[in-house]
Scaffold this active site. Structure first.
Site, PDB file in Angstrom:
ATOM      1  N   GLN A  26       0.870  -1.188  -0.011  1.00 57.05           N
ATOM      2  CA  GLN A  26       0.002  -0.060  -0.236  1.00 57.05           C
ATOM      3  C   GLN A  26       0.921   1.156   0.175  1.00 57.05           C
ATOM      4  O   GLN A  26       1.887   1.288   0.663  1.00 57.05           O
ATOM      5  CB  GLN A  26      -0.911   0.046   1.166  1.00 57.05           C
ATOM      6  CG  GLN A  26      -0.217   0.066   2.606  1.00 57.05           C
ATOM      7  CD  GLN A  26      -1.278  -0.077   3.687  1.00 57.05           C
ATOM      8  OE1 GLN A  26      -2.103  -1.175   3.596  1.00 57.05           O
ATOM      9  NE2 GLN A  26      -1.113   0.554   4.812  1.00 57.05           N
ATOM     10  N   GLY A  27       0.260   2.366  -0.365  1.00 59.38           N
ATOM     11  CA  GLY A  27       0.823   3.695  -0.658  1.00 59.38           C
ATOM     12  C   GLY A  27      -0.026   4.811  -0.327  1.00 59.38           C
ATOM     13  O   GLY A  27      -1.045   4.579  -0.467  1.00 59.38           O
ATOM     14  N   TYR A  28       0.508   5.857  -0.171  1.00 59.26           N
ATOM     15  CA  TYR A  28      -0.311   6.976   0.107  1.00 59.26           C
ATOM     16  C   TYR A  28      -0.514   8.172  -0.788  1.00 59.26           C
ATOM     17  O   TYR A  28       0.721   8.492  -0.962  1.00 59.26           O
ATOM     18  CB  TYR A  28      -0.100   7.523   1.664  1.00 59.26           C
ATOM     19  CG  TYR A  28      -0.554   6.304   2.578  1.00 59.26           C
ATOM     20  CD1 TYR A  28      -1.597   6.444   3.200  1.00 59.26           C
ATOM     21  CD2 TYR A  28       0.450   5.152   3.036  1.00 59.26           C
ATOM     22  CE1 TYR A  28      -1.934   5.321   4.037  1.00 59.26           C
ATOM     23  CE2 TYR A  28      -0.043   4.308   4.064  1.00 59.26           C
ATOM     24  CZ  TYR A  28      -1.285   4.451   4.235  1.00 59.26           C
ATOM     25  OH  TYR A  28      -1.520   3.210   5.167  1.00 59.26           O
ATOM     26  N   LEU A  29      -1.560   8.656  -1.183  1.00 61.16           N
ATOM     27  CA  LEU A  29      -1.733   9.709  -2.157  1.00 61.16           C
ATOM     28  C   LEU A  29      -1.619  10.883  -1.296  1.00 61.16           C
ATOM     29  O   LEU A  29      -1.359  11.956  -1.663  1.00 61.16           O
ATOM     30  CB  LEU A  29      -2.766   9.684  -3.159  1.00 61.16           C
ATOM     31  CG  LEU A  29      -2.791   8.515  -3.862  1.00 61.16           C
ATOM     32  CD1 LEU A  29      -4.159   8.147  -4.660  1.00 61.16           C
ATOM     33  CD2 LEU A  29      -1.512   8.399  -4.844  1.00 61.16           C
TER      34      LEU A  29
END
Length: 154
Positions: A26-29
């Site tokens: 997962q990654g964060y915008l």
């Protein structure tokens, strides 16, 4: 509404390999509010979370693999990778035990979701759970993705 408590395990439960496990990336915008993309096994999601420690609004929408890969290039900070084990907890709860990899190798967190704030506050964790970090923002994945904090590792 998502209502959950978060703990740093003192030790891992026995027979961990017998429980179902999901591989998560997962990654964060955005981290305020939280806008996250996640790949869980072969499924892809975009998630919005409002502010709040114990309880917050959460909306999850499916993504295509192509949309996920496109958005992945737009994330800020670390891409988090972890194995999530699903461990039943009587009478009707599920422990989500996250064992992190990559830049966060050694970090382990256990979370339990609840139907109400009252139920969450009354929860008596198993002995192996250890320290309650529900109100410690350093242990939120969005904060860990920034990579600039010192946190406990198992």
């Amino acid at each position: 509404m998502e209502i959950e408590r978060k703990f740093i395990p003192k030790q891992l439960p026995e027979n961990l390999e017998t429980y179902p496990c999901h591989e998560i990336e997962q990654g964060y915008l955005c981290t305020s509010p939280t806008v996250r993309i996640r790949k869980m096994d072969d499924s892809y999601f975009l998630t919005y979370k409002s502010g709040g420690m114990l309880a917050h609004e959460e909306y999850e929408m499916p993504l295509t693999k192509e949309a996920y890969l496109h958005l992945r290039t737009k994330t800020d900070g670390l891409i988090i990778t972890k194995c999530r084990y699903l461990i039943p907890l009587e009478p009707s709860h599920m422990i989500e035990l996250d064992i992190f990899h990559g830049a966060l190798e050694g970090v382990t967190l256990a979370e339990v979701e609840f139907a109400s704030i009252e139920e969450a506050n009354a929860f008596m964790p198993p002995e192996w759970f250890g320290e309650d970090v529900t109100y410690d923002s350093r242990y939120y994945n969005s904060a860990m993705s920034r990579g600039s904090i010192s946190i406990h590792k198992l």
